[in-house]
Design a protein around this motif. Sequence first.
Motif, mmCIF file in Angstrom:
data_model
loop_
_atom_site.group_PDB
_atom_site.id
_atom_site.type_symbol
_atom_site.label_atom_id
_atom_site.label_comp_id
_atom_site.label_asym_id
_atom_site.label_seq_id
_atom_site.Cartn_x
_atom_site.Cartn_y
_atom_site.Cartn_z
ATOM 1 N N SER A 196 11.983 2.641 -0.797
ATOM 2 C CA SER A 196 10.760 3.288 -1.253
ATOM 3 C C SER A 196 9.522 2.719 -0.563
ATOM 4 C CB SER A 196 10.626 3.136 -2.764
ATOM 5 O OG SER A 196 10.637 1.773 -3.085
ATOM 6 N N THR A 197 9.680 1.572 0.071
ATOM 7 C CA THR A 197 8.501 0.954 0.674
ATOM 8 C C THR A 197 8.368 1.276 2.155
ATOM 9 O OG1 THR A 197 9.887 -0.984 0.877
ATOM 10 C CG2 THR A 197 8.268 -0.969 -0.895
ATOM 11 N N LEU A 198 9.291 2.076 2.692
ATOM 12 C CA LEU A 198 9.227 2.350 4.129
ATOM 13 C C LEU A 198 8.025 3.236 4.447
ATOM 14 C CD1 LEU A 198 10.862 1.776 6.736
ATOM 15 C CD2 LEU A 198 11.879 4.023 6.449
ATOM 16 N N GLY A 199 7.180 2.733 5.289
ATOM 17 C CA GLY A 199 6.004 3.519 5.646
ATOM 18 C C GLY A 199 5.162 2.749 6.649
ATOM 19 N N TYR A 200 4.139 3.390 7.136
ATOM 20 C CA TYR A 200 3.223 2.673 8.019
ATOM 21 C C TYR A 200 1.825 3.215 7.814
ATOM 22 C CZ TYR A 200 3.397 6.800 11.072
ATOM 23 O OH TYR A 200 3.307 8.065 11.563
#
Lengths: 219, 351
Positions: free
Chosen positions: B91-95
């Motif tokens: 759920s924390t994958l992002g940029y």
Amino acid sequence: MKSLYLYPVWLRLWHWINALLFLTLIASGVSMHYAGADWLMPFATARVVHNTAGILLTMAWIIFVVANARSENARHYRVRFRTLIGDLIAQTRYYMIGIFRLEPHPFHVTEAMKFNTLQQLSYLGVMYGLMPILILSGWAFLYSVYLPETLFGLGSVWVVAMTHVVVSYLLALFLLVHMYIITTGDTVFSNLRAMITGWHRETDLPRTETTAPAPRETP
Amino acid sequence: MITSRDRATRQGAQLHTDNPLQAPTGSPGSTKARALHLGRSLALWLCFFALGASVDQSVAAIAEPVGGAVDKELAEAAADRHACLRCHAMSTLGYRDPDDGEIVDLSIDREGLAHSVHGELACIDCHRRSYRRYPHPDRPAPGDLDCIGCHEDENQNLSRGWVDIDAEFKRSVHAVSDSPRVEGFSCHSCHDPHRFRPAAVGEPIVQIVRNHNEVCLSCHEKLIAPSSTSHGWLPNRDAHWTSVRCVDCHTPVAVFANHEVLPAEKSEKNCVSCHSADPQLLARLYQFRSEEDIARRGLLAKAVFNEAYVVGMSKSPALDRLSLAIIGLMVLLLAAHGVGRYLVRRANRRA
């Protein structure tokens, strides 16, 4: 000539305010219930009118209950159980048969008792039965957000809405009968006049009928 | 299932071959790229424990157990999804986008995907095959590959044809507004292809309302802020927002065009279009109520769920008819009584 002062000022005031609120509530209630037709109040207006009149009606009802309990008027609401059945039969028979035979009225208005048994029971039912239910369900509508999701396994709002609508139909029915029955006094308008002036008069008898002992009745 | 897979493959194939304009396989610069190559350098490697073996190996190694695993294609698709979701389910994958500083969420909700209409597709049915490698090649997500690119033919399961939906969307305020804030507005602005699932007939109305309104509120969240005065003219605003959909008021009343979101001044303000015996607007919402559903719940509940919820509507036509009949009868009785009294008196006076 006999005159009885049966309707004190507070009672008459209450009665007519109540009547006005009733009509307003019926008009606005019908407008919402059957919304859409041209001849009805616009929904948004009807809503505000209905809520306001409902709140006023609640206040009027509380005032009535308190004032009635504290004044002498309460005695008219005390049911006399001993003669109840007999009185009921006599009264019903009078409305259905006697009245067409110009028989004397079976009930006589006195200071101590101004309602006949039928009246007494229906007023008791309306003021202490239907009205509280109507008022409570109305307020439940206003605060429907705080109602539980379901009541008796049915949607709360539905239960409330159905109660409100059924009771209001019953009260509309009552109003209809009430408005008719008051014309069965000594003359067509004598009871109406009594509720305006406060005085119940027996001299209102039309001359032609003086032979019979005065049939009289008050609303 | 096999047919749907076939179609998936066909449509997937079509993507990569027939339609170079829309296909993500087009030349690298042909699609409106998000500044991914910049973004990658700032990628937030938030939880990267999952990264170990090379992705290519893991695709072969980790196959989700599919019931019976007879269908090779389904199993392959599942394995493919699994490989991608190893990272993308975090759920924390992002940029952080270097252009506007917004966080770009790259996580995919596993549950949501599984329940979505696209739950059985492999990621690479839509995305480029080269995403199997990590680090990903310098290619953007198929951002302007909209639903219509794959779906054109009519579908019985949907209440609307794809072509109609597309046309309605193109007329909607989000498409025609010159506001810079709606730039690039597409089907994906409202529908996440990894989650999308149309409401089915028979789902609870409240649930449908919530799902549909969530779409709008994901951007228009200011409306439901406690301090918001928007829609203040609507009494019990919150009650309305849980029992009717935004699109019920914000699309044309007369025609069934749920994607033609109208500008504010053309939106429906007329209470009577719902609070009446003939509630045009609610009819659209109530299309989701199945016949069997109503039948199964029995007569009492039918009355409850049919029309009860709306003030102003006849809450129960049967009750209304009965009551009016009783009142009418009473009027007749009283009138007859009155006439009787009058006649008797007149006769008496004459005598």
